[in-house]
Design a protein around this motif. Structure first.
Motif, short mmCIF file in Angstrom:
data_model
loop_
_atom_site.label_atom_id
_atom_site.label_comp_id
_atom_site.label_asym_id
_atom_site.label_seq_id
_atom_site.Cartn_x
_atom_site.Cartn_y
_atom_site.Cartn_z
N PRO A 193 -43.17 -28.17 106.04
CA PRO A 193 -43.17 -26.71 105.69
C PRO A 193 -41.17 -26.36 106.17
O PRO A 193 -41.87 -24.71 105.41
N LYS A 194 -41.02 -27.32 106.64
CA LYS A 194 -39.46 -26.40 107.26
C LYS A 194 -38.63 -27.90 106.60
O LYS A 194 -38.63 -28.65 106.54
N HIS A 195 -37.30 -27.00 106.53
CA HIS A 195 -36.41 -28.09 105.98
C HIS A 195 -35.01 -27.30 106.12
O HIS A 195 -34.86 -26.44 106.42
N VAL A 196 -34.15 -28.83 106.93
CA VAL A 196 -32.82 -28.21 107.14
C VAL A 196 -31.91 -28.76 106.47
O VAL A 196 -32.06 -29.50 104.96
N ALA A 197 -31.35 -27.49 106.53
CA ALA A 197 -30.04 -27.46 104.78
C ALA A 197 -29.12 -28.39 105.40
O ALA A 197 -28.25 -28.14 106.25
N THR A 198 -29.00 -29.31 104.58
CA THR A 198 -27.88 -30.41 104.50
C THR A 198 -27.42 -30.62 102.82
O THR A 198 -26.88 -32.00 103.38
N SER A 199 -27.51 -29.53 102.18
CA SER A 199 -27.03 -30.26 101.21
C SER A 199 -25.10 -30.30 100.61
O SER A 199 -24.43 -29.28 102.08
N ALA A 211 -20.72 -27.35 113.71
CA ALA A 211 -21.55 -27.19 114.62
C ALA A 211 -22.24 -26.02 114.70
O ALA A 211 -22.70 -24.78 112.91
N ALA A 212 -23.48 -25.25 115.21
CA ALA A 212 -24.38 -24.48 115.58
C ALA A 212 -24.23 -23.49 115.15
O ALA A 212 -22.37 -23.73 115.67
N PRO A 213 -24.53 -22.13 114.63
CA PRO A 213 -25.85 -21.90 114.69
C PRO A 213 -25.91 -23.02 112.84
O PRO A 213 -25.29 -23.17 111.77
N TYR A 214 -26.75 -23.35 113.33
CA TYR A 214 -27.37 -24.49 111.64
C TYR A 214 -28.87 -23.84 111.38
O TYR A 214 -29.69 -22.33 112.11
N LYS A 215 -28.69 -24.09 110.23
CA LYS A 215 -29.57 -23.64 108.96
C LYS A 215 -31.20 -24.69 108.41
O LYS A 215 -31.12 -25.43 108.58
N MET A 216 -32.25 -23.76 109.54
CA MET A 216 -33.14 -23.96 108.43
C MET A 216 -34.03 -23.13 107.06
O MET A 216 -34.28 -22.09 107.93
N VAL A 217 -34.83 -23.41 106.48
CA VAL A 217 -34.98 -23.10 105.44
C VAL A 217 -36.68 -23.41 104.80
O VAL A 217 -37.59 -25.16 105.34
N ASP A 218 -37.45 -22.34 104.83
CA ASP A 218 -38.63 -22.94 104.24
C ASP A 218 -38.66 -23.53 103.52
O ASP A 218 -37.89 -23.89 101.95
N ASN A 219 -39.83 -24.96 103.56
CA ASN A 219 -39.43 -25.50 102.80
C ASN A 219 -39.92 -25.52 100.93
O ASN A 219 -41.11 -25.95 100.54
N ALA A 220 -40.01 -25.39 99.94
CA ALA A 220 -40.13 -25.08 98.39
C ALA A 220 -40.59 -26.22 97.67
O ALA A 220 -40.63 -26.78 96.60
N ASN A 221 -40.51 -27.56 98.35
CA ASN A 221 -40.90 -28.79 98.35
C ASN A 221 -41.47 -29.85 98.95
O ASN A 221 -42.21 -30.94 99.18
N SER A 222 -42.57 -28.80 100.06
CA SER A 222 -43.85 -29.34 100.79
C SER A 222 -44.53 -29.88 99.64
O SER A 222 -45.22 -29.37 98.98
N LEU A 223 -44.75 -30.81 101.14
CA LEU A 223 -45.92 -31.66 100.37
C LEU A 223 -47.41 -31.16 100.59
O LEU A 223 -48.45 -32.06 99.86
N LEU A 224 -47.18 -30.02 100.78
CA LEU A 224 -48.79 -29.21 101.82
C LEU A 224 -49.38 -28.87 100.44
O LEU A 224 -50.71 -28.64 100.37
N ASP A 225 -48.69 -28.66 99.01
CA ASP A 225 -49.28 -28.33 97.91
C ASP A 225 -50.38 -29.68 97.12
O ASP A 225 -51.36 -28.95 96.53
N VAL A 226 -49.99 -30.63 97.69
CA VAL A 226 -51.14 -31.23 97.47
C VAL A 226 -51.52 -32.52 98.44
O VAL A 226 -52.80 -33.36 98.38
N SER A 227 -51.21 -32.08 99.83
CA SER A 227 -51.82 -32.99 101.13
C SER A 227 -51.86 -32.38 101.95
O SER A 227 -50.45 -31.27 102.33
#
Length: 542
Positions: free
Chosen positions: A147-153, A160-176
């Protein structure tokens, strides 16, 4: 899953080919043998969260905890779900006075995400783990389908820090539902008892520990009747082959699917140090399409192909045809054919023809990474060849480090340590180990008593034959030189299974590297394809 240097990789590959027991540097850094004093890990802590995926607003429970497993099935059967010996059991009756003299056990940490208000039998559960061997699952947990994702595009070293963590719109929680499991001796887990490294750090020992973990997990959370999937990355795919066989044939657990990311089954095809096994030229053949993809990406080809995938098909045909024929001749190859092959390799890799001839048509992974962008004093990445970094020693033969690993590791480890304590409310006063503290211990690559180089293809084949409904999904990155995508195809096409079962295997490849999810576009593709695979296979044949 980090890398400490090409020298370690070369030593590793040589040891594999000699069938010794040396920790694979696919995820290896030398560790301090000292262990910090810590308070015991809590059994579990539950928090709540939400994430939006594909138009769904998903409420979930997040559970962080540990489960203790025994080193053998007999010992494990005498442990309660709390990890303590059952009253009256042989373990309890013979419990030694000193904990260090007790039978070996492993406390394995996990992070589970369950969709709220969902029936267990209607809800698949997928177990994720990274590889190494020796890696925790922080990389898949914070990068892939949680459900969370480290932004690394991008393909540059992150600031260096601070790094960015975002809600993961591609989380597999929609099916599993999702369970991220740390291997024994990593994460918040610890090895305990007498000689626990020998009991858990080996191909068979490790797979059996994961099987016992899964049995205990589905018992603890009443998930026996849920559709079940395993998702391994890198050495995690090696584990998956063995684990699938153990679950199917020793634990009476049919899996709905095995999901493989950045596959390696046959370690004799490793491109890191193939010169240590002269006469076996398959590593060069199977790595060539990745060399070509990399040269295409960095625009190092004499003539730039307009599109990647048609170009790769041409290279694959050459690799399996004329290139294989040239290598197979050894010292009998004519000067004319050798020159023609070198020129063709130049056209496909961008490496100088004279360099290819000096290498006797055989350029290993470290040499390619060091040489491709030598004119710019840049070293090309190994885990993900889209990445580049300044060459440490411009005169060295091999790459001295992996620019991709260096680019993102700090972000993953830093964000996870922040997230697990602030959001999941777990781990206060404890140290999370991203990788195992091997110290003087070694990983046993001995499998089924076979002393030759490790190959677990037979395990997955056995699982597929005993459960002919079992489906397999192979995923890989075109820019992965740790586990080249064409090697995965070759391994799957050579599983010892009847042709009728080949239809149970599907393939998906991405314009990314070993960790395909670090590229946003590839992460979305990974989600969509894995979600479709799970949706299809959880009801397949019913």
């Amino acid at each position: 899953m980090r890398f400490s240097g090409r020298l370690a990789l070369c030593l590793l590959s040589a040891s594999l080919l000699a069938s010794t027991v040396f920790a694979r540097a696919d995820d290896d850094k030398k560790k301090d043998e000292s262990k910090p004093a810590e308070k015991p890990a809590a059994t579990e802590v539950t928090t709540q969260g939400s994430v939006d995926v594909g138009g769904q607003h998903i409420l979930y429970n997040a559970i962080a905890g540990t489960i203790t497993v025994g080193a053998t099935d007999v010992q494990d059967a005498q442990l309660g779900l709390d990890g303590k010996p059952e009253p009256g059991s042989q373990l309890a009756l013979n419990e030694p006075k000193e904990a260090k003299d007790a039978p070996p056990t492993a406390r394995m940490s996990y992070f589970a995400y369950f969709k709220r208000d969902a029936k267990a039998e209607d809800r698949p559960v997928t177990f994720f783990y990274n590889g190494g061997p020796g890696s925790s699952t922080v990389w898949l947990h914070m990068g892939s389908l949680g459900p969370k994702h480290v932004a690394t595009s991008g393909d540059q070293h992150l600031a260096a820090a601070p790094y960015k963590m975002v809600d993961n719109a591609n989380s597999l929680l929609d099916v599993s539902d999702l369970v991220f499991v740390d291997m024994p001796g990593t994460g918040f887990g610890r090895l305990m008892g007498k000689d626990p490294e020998k009991a858990f750090w080996g191909v068979d020992e490790d797979a059996n520990a994961f099987a016992r973990f899964i049995v205990r997990f589905i018992t603890k959370y009443s998930r026996w009747n849920s559709p079940k999937y395993i998702f391994g990355e890198s050495y995690g795919t090696t584990r998956s082959a063995v684990l699938a066989d153990v679950l199917e044939n020793n634990k009476n657990i049919d899996l709905n699917g095995v999901i493989l990311l950045s596959q390696i089954f046959n370690f004799s095809t490793d491109i890191d140090f193939p010169q240590g096994n002269p006469g076996v030229d398959l590593p060069y053949v199977l790595a060539l399409p990745t060399y070509a993809a990399t040269a295409w990406y960095h625009k190092k080809l004499p003539q730039q192909a307009p599109a990647l995938e048609p170009f790769l098909k041409e290279v694959e045909d050459f690799a399996m045809g004329a290139y294989s024929h040239a290598l197979a001749q050894g010292t009998d190859i004519s000067a004319e054919e050798k020159q023609a092959t070198a020129e063709k390799l130049h056209n496909y890799t961008g490496l100088p023809t004279t360099y290819i001839l000096k290498a006797n048509l055989r350029v290993n992974g470290g040499e390619f990474e060091k040489t491709l962008q030598d004119d710019q004093d840049l070293t090309t990445g190994r885990l993900d060849t889209r990445y580049s970094g300044p060459s440490i020693d411009p005169l060295s033969q091999f790459a001295d480090y992996d620019p991709q690993s260096s680019a993102i590791s700090s972000a993953y480890v830093s964000i996870f340590n922040d997230y697990v304590r602030k959001d999941l409310k777990y781990g206060e006063g404890q140290t999370y180990l991203p990788e195992a503290l091997f110290g003087g211990a070694q990983w046993s690559f001995l499998h089924r008593g076979n002393p030759i180089a490790l190959n677990v293809a037979v395990d997955l084949a056995e699982a597929m034959k005993t459960n002919p409904r079992l489906k397999v999904m192979v995923n890989g990155g075109y820019y992965d030189l740790a586990t080249p995508f064409f090697a995965a195809i070759y391994e799957e096409k050579h599983l010892p299974i009847p042709q009728s079962l080949a239809k149970n295997i599907e393939y998906s490849f991405y314009e990314s590297g070993h960790m395909v999810y670090v590229r946003d576009e590839s992460l979305k593709q990974l989600h969509d394809r894995v979600a479709a695979f799970i949706t299809k296979t959880q009801t397949d044949g019913k």
